[in-house]
Design an enzyme around this catalytic site. Sequence first.
Site, PDB file in Angstrom:
ATOM      1  N   ASP A 134       0.593  -1.178  -0.146  1.00  0.00           N
ATOM      2  CA  ASP A 134       0.166  -0.009   0.166  1.00  0.00           C
ATOM      3  C   ASP A 134       0.279   1.552   0.297  1.00  0.00           C
ATOM      4  O   ASP A 134       2.234   1.364   0.255  1.00  0.00           O
ATOM      5  CB  ASP A 134      -0.837   0.016   1.324  1.00  0.00           C
ATOM      6  CG  ASP A 134      -1.901  -0.728   1.494  1.00  0.00           C
ATOM      7  OD1 ASP A 134      -2.134  -1.793   0.476  1.00  0.00           O
ATOM      8  OD2 ASP A 134      -1.834  -0.903   2.283  1.00  0.00           O
ATOM      9  N   ASP A 136       1.275   4.430   2.333  1.00  0.00           N
ATOM     10  CA  ASP A 136       1.411   5.097   2.994  1.00  0.00           C
ATOM     11  C   ASP A 136       1.668   6.490   3.055  1.00  0.00           C
ATOM     12  O   ASP A 136       2.709   6.511   2.517  1.00  0.00           O
ATOM     13  CB  ASP A 136       1.825   4.208   4.208  1.00  0.00           C
ATOM     14  CG  ASP A 136       1.219   3.002   4.748  1.00  0.00           C
ATOM     15  OD1 ASP A 136       0.073   2.689   5.098  1.00  0.00           O
ATOM     16  OD2 ASP A 136       2.381   2.232   4.505  1.00  0.00           O
TER      17      ASP A 136
END
Lengths: 207, 106
Positions: A134, A136
């Site tokens: 992902d 961040d």
Amino acid sequence: MTPPQPHDLLRLSGAAADALPAGAPSWVRSALRTTPWVVVRRAAVPDGLIAVGVRGSGRSHRHAWSVTPPDVVRRVAPEDLVDVPSASGAEVAAIRAFRAVRTLLDESGMAWGPTGSVGFELATGSPTASPDSDLDLLVRAPQLTSAVLNRLAAVRRHLDRSEVRVDCQVEIRTGAIALDELLSAGRDVLVKTPLGPQLLPHALAVR
Amino acid sequence: MQTLNYEFPATQVARRAVHIGVVASGDLEILLAPPESGEPPDRATVRVRTSVNGFDTIWHDVLERFFARATLAGRWELNDFGATPGVVNLRLRQAAESATTNGADS
């Protein structure tokens, strides 16, 4: 120098790992030997210590530790990483997504930067973000005026269209809160404060 | 990714379905639904889906401690993104409060 803030990345001296407690998992020592960097954690520690986390290769490889200021040879905050080119030529999806949100966040006028695997990779030059990572992000919003909240809502709409899932934490006066939760209509919100996570009434947390 | 299933006895029933928490690293979301007709009104069934493997015992301990106090029947689904036990506890409490009071939902 202001004290290190959560999510800052610290490069440690060669000797720092010698102070690891004997009971530390063996991967911790080898991770530090390869990449002598740690992430500042949000935790209460005695004066003179800095709460840090060591990052290993797996998601369960996170080790809580603390270091002293003389152990630190370099400090990089998330906002220092916005203009850093990646070391490897081939960029994974999370880093491409990070490049894609840069203009929007720069124009928002708020201090911001990458954390997590993307931030670690850009700071250390060691490939850390994987194809399924992902993205961040951290955004600093010490004053939550309605103009700032509007800008954050615009940021979220843009992040929702990213190539990968984006996990955006907002540093507010009381601690860190997930962007989605900050913009939600929930009665209570979870804020990660220096004394641990707390449920606070939304109105109080965002004041 | 790992899925863990637990079941605890319960004396109270969730009044309504709630969705608490967020999908964010270091956090979790909780979906709690009251028992449907045909499902036992005295059991809390808990399914944990976690991105971090190998913490079965810690999950069991955290949940056991929580359900010893808040005995709320229903289907609990926890989607975890590496939350600490402290965060898990707060979210569980938030879900239980939301499901038993008339306050605003998430």
